[in-house]
Design a protein around this motif. Sequence first.
Motif, PDB file in Angstrom:
ATOM      1  N   THR A 185       0.850  -1.190   0.000  1.00 22.93           N
ATOM      2  CA  THR A 185       0.000   0.000   0.000  1.00 22.93           C
ATOM      3  C   THR A 185       0.891   1.246   0.000  1.00 22.93           C
ATOM      4  O   THR A 185       2.060   1.199   0.389  1.00 22.93           O
ATOM      5  CB  THR A 185      -0.915   0.045   1.238  1.00 22.93           C
ATOM      6  OG1 THR A 185      -0.098   0.102   2.434  1.00 22.93           O
ATOM      7  CG2 THR A 185      -1.803  -1.193   1.297  1.00 22.93           C
ATOM      8  N   TYR A 212       1.571   4.497   1.819  1.00 28.04           N
ATOM      9  CA  TYR A 212       1.262   5.119   3.102  1.00 28.04           C
ATOM     10  C   TYR A 212       1.235   6.641   2.962  1.00 28.04           C
ATOM     11  O   TYR A 212       0.358   7.313   3.486  1.00 28.04           O
ATOM     12  CB  TYR A 212       2.279   4.702   4.158  1.00 28.04           C
ATOM     13  CG  TYR A 212       1.983   5.263   5.532  1.00 28.04           C
ATOM     14  CD1 TYR A 212       0.889   4.797   6.268  1.00 28.04           C
ATOM     15  CD2 TYR A 212       2.785   6.254   6.093  1.00 28.04           C
ATOM     16  CE1 TYR A 212       0.606   5.301   7.530  1.00 28.04           C
ATOM     17  CE2 TYR A 212       2.512   6.763   7.346  1.00 28.04           C
ATOM     18  CZ  TYR A 212       1.424   6.291   8.064  1.00 28.04           C
ATOM     19  OH  TYR A 212       1.152   6.798   9.307  1.00 28.04           O
ATOM     20  N   THR A 258      -3.457   0.599  -3.568  1.00 28.43           N
ATOM     21  CA  THR A 258      -3.458  -0.736  -2.965  1.00 28.43           C
ATOM     22  C   THR A 258      -3.194  -1.776  -4.051  1.00 28.43           C
ATOM     23  O   THR A 258      -3.857  -1.753  -5.090  1.00 28.43           O
ATOM     24  CB  THR A 258      -4.816  -1.040  -2.306  1.00 28.43           C
ATOM     25  OG1 THR A 258      -5.153   0.025  -1.407  1.00 28.43           O
ATOM     26  CG2 THR A 258      -4.781  -2.361  -1.580  1.00 28.43           C
ATOM     27  N   SER A 299     -10.458   1.548   4.060  1.00 27.50           N
ATOM     28  CA  SER A 299      -9.001   1.411   4.120  1.00 27.50           C
ATOM     29  C   SER A 299      -8.500   0.423   3.068  1.00 27.50           C
ATOM     30  O   SER A 299      -9.238  -0.445   2.601  1.00 27.50           O
ATOM     31  CB  SER A 299      -8.580   0.925   5.505  1.00 27.50           C
ATOM     32  OG  SER A 299      -8.997  -0.426   5.694  1.00 27.50           O
ATOM     33  N   GLN A 338      -6.526  -2.050   3.584  1.00 26.71           N
ATOM     34  CA  GLN A 338      -6.563  -3.388   4.164  1.00 26.71           C
ATOM     35  C   GLN A 338      -7.963  -3.998   4.080  1.00 26.71           C
ATOM     36  O   GLN A 338      -8.120  -5.168   3.749  1.00 26.71           O
ATOM     37  CB  GLN A 338      -6.080  -3.341   5.621  1.00 26.71           C
ATOM     38  CG  GLN A 338      -4.610  -3.012   5.785  1.00 26.71           C
ATOM     39  CD  GLN A 338      -4.315  -1.523   5.678  1.00 26.71           C
ATOM     40  OE1 GLN A 338      -5.208  -0.694   5.488  1.00 26.71           O
ATOM     41  NE2 GLN A 338      -3.045  -1.170   5.816  1.00 26.71           N
ATOM     42  N   ARG A 339      -8.966  -3.200   4.384  1.00 27.33           N
ATOM     43  CA  ARG A 339     -10.349  -3.683   4.289  1.00 27.33           C
ATOM     44  C   ARG A 339     -10.704  -3.990   2.835  1.00 27.33           C
ATOM     45  O   ARG A 339     -11.437  -4.947   2.543  1.00 27.33           O
ATOM     46  CB  ARG A 339     -11.317  -2.655   4.869  1.00 27.33           C
ATOM     47  CG  ARG A 339     -12.748  -3.182   5.030  1.00 27.33           C
ATOM     48  CD  ARG A 339     -13.672  -2.069   5.493  1.00 27.33           C
ATOM     49  NE  ARG A 339     -13.308  -1.591   6.818  1.00 27.33           N
ATOM     50  CZ  ARG A 339     -13.751  -2.108   7.958  1.00 27.33           C
ATOM     51  NH1 ARG A 339     -14.579  -3.147   7.920  1.00 27.33           N
ATOM     52  NH2 ARG A 339     -13.383  -1.614   9.114  1.00 27.33           N
ATOM     53  N   TRP A 399     -11.704  -4.658  11.204  1.00 29.10           N
ATOM     54  CA  TRP A 399     -10.606  -3.701  11.095  1.00 29.10           C
ATOM     55  C   TRP A 399     -10.862  -2.468  11.942  1.00 29.10           C
ATOM     56  O   TRP A 399     -11.991  -2.008  12.056  1.00 29.10           O
ATOM     57  CB  TRP A 399     -10.408  -3.283   9.633  1.00 29.10           C
ATOM     58  CG  TRP A 399     -10.016  -4.429   8.760  1.00 29.10           C
ATOM     59  CD1 TRP A 399     -10.839  -5.257   8.045  1.00 29.10           C
ATOM     60  CD2 TRP A 399      -8.686  -4.896   8.545  1.00 29.10           C
ATOM     61  NE1 TRP A 399     -10.103  -6.205   7.387  1.00 29.10           N
ATOM     62  CE2 TRP A 399      -8.790  -6.010   7.661  1.00 29.10           C
ATOM     63  CE3 TRP A 399      -7.420  -4.494   8.986  1.00 29.10           C
ATOM     64  CZ2 TRP A 399      -7.654  -6.707   7.230  1.00 29.10           C
ATOM     65  CZ3 TRP A 399      -6.320  -5.189   8.546  1.00 29.10           C
ATOM     66  CH2 TRP A 399      -6.430  -6.286   7.686  1.00 29.10           C
ATOM     67  N   PRO A 419      -8.843   1.534  12.922  1.00 30.22           N
ATOM     68  CA  PRO A 419      -7.781   2.429  12.433  1.00 30.22           C
ATOM     69  C   PRO A 419      -6.472   2.167  13.151  1.00 30.22           C
ATOM     70  O   PRO A 419      -6.438   1.813  14.329  1.00 30.22           O
ATOM     71  CB  PRO A 419      -8.330   3.828  12.772  1.00 30.22           C
ATOM     72  CG  PRO A 419      -9.816   3.629  12.866  1.00 30.22           C
ATOM     73  CD  PRO A 419     -10.010   2.264  13.424  1.00 30.22           C
ATOM     74  N   ARG A 467      -1.956   3.402  13.188  1.00 29.42           N
ATOM     75  CA  ARG A 467      -0.928   4.365  12.786  1.00 29.42           C
ATOM     76  C   ARG A 467       0.440   3.723  12.999  1.00 29.42           C
ATOM     77  O   ARG A 467       0.597   2.805  13.773  1.00 29.42           O
ATOM     78  CB  ARG A 467      -1.012   5.653  13.615  1.00 29.42           C
ATOM     79  CG  ARG A 467      -2.308   6.437  13.407  1.00 29.42           C
ATOM     80  CD  ARG A 467      -2.295   7.688  14.265  1.00 29.42           C
ATOM     81  NE  ARG A 467      -1.179   8.571  13.927  1.00 29.42           N
ATOM     82  CZ  ARG A 467      -1.226   9.466  12.941  1.00 29.42           C
ATOM     83  NH1 ARG A 467      -2.313   9.592  12.210  1.00 29.42           N
ATOM     84  NH2 ARG A 467      -0.194  10.245  12.706  1.00 29.42           N
TER      85      ARG A 467
END
Length: 405
Positions: A318, A320, A356, A385, A387-388, A400, A402, A404
């Motif tokens: 991903t 960032y 992604t 997100s 990841q989701r 999931w 949040p 950091r």
Amino acid sequence: MGMMKGANVRIPAPAVRVELGWHAAAGVPDVDASALLLVGGRVRSDADFVFYNQAVHPSGAVRHEGKRPAGAGVTTDSLTVDLAAIEPAVETVVLAASADGGTFGRVPGLYIRVTDASAGTELARFDSTDATVETAFVLGELYRRQGEWKFRAVGQGYSSGLEGLATDFGISVDEPQAASVPAPTPAAPAPQPVRLTKVTLTKEAPTVSLTKQGGTSGSLRVNLNWGVQKQFKGWAHKFGKAMAMHSDLDLDLGALYELRDGSKGVVQALGNSFGSLHSPPFIHLDGDDRTGAVEAGENLTVNLDHIQDFRRILVFVTIYEGARSFAGLHATVTLQPQYGAPVDFSLDECTVLSNTCALALITNNGGDLVVQREARYLVPDRGVSPQRTLDRAYGWGMNWTPGRK
């Protein structure tokens, strides 16, 4: 101790580590270490050739350990040699290097170093400084003399690559057939020649069995490295300011995993979920790199000694920060088993506004560990997100929250 070409030194250790090193960078050919066990100046059979596609000698005395970043821009490819376990008939272990994608004249800082496998003490070192058009080198050799082992700095180059070097010592190399005429069936199975090619996954041939390649134990290192393509300006104009890439571009390598016991999770820098190599999930993220340099990049290690514990692993990347999309980014993924052939592939050109990308799916099919090239760019819905988004696309079924760095 540094050595001149032709010099030799006594090796007092019963087992040694042979380290081939060079300064890796964009445009520098990849380098591979290999060893040949000789009797009377030639191999007894193809089994006496130890390299990336045949990582362990039948005696167990010589092993190809694979590549590692060594800091300061240096990459190493290593062999371990148990001198005490080498068969008495073997007189010499030739230590060679081959360049993949160019000549050794383009490989800076090439050296070979022999260390005590137990203490780590340097026993010998030879730096190659005169390479030009060579694509393979015999950098050194371990040899018996009056009941003890010695190392000699050789520095003999070949312009015919690893194939030319190998055949010079009696190795039979698998070559593509020029015609499709079927060969007569032999009375008994004939020995198969060694295959020097690495495994490159493509859209047409997207899968490979690590098990069939010999990657059934040790570690599997997944490396992602990247660079911005020259034609990026065209993409920036097409997609606008949202596409602007900055010097602080930060890509994150990660993995969704599902184990045989039903447990699921993620290994990633976000949330400091770096995983563990020797306990579940048996996957470890080495660090968080921002350069994309070939000698570093992002690295993920999978413990193949726990193949039976895995059901599937999805390796992903991903963005960032530093960009909104992978457009204009050239990335290469390399999977390097400790034992077995390296597997690599490049990502396709990104034509959507995606941050992604699913890189590879590793599945355990009844004990057969299969790698499938995904190279699939995903576009998250607003507020969803990366990841989701991956979870939904591959049906992982996790909750999931949040996170950091």
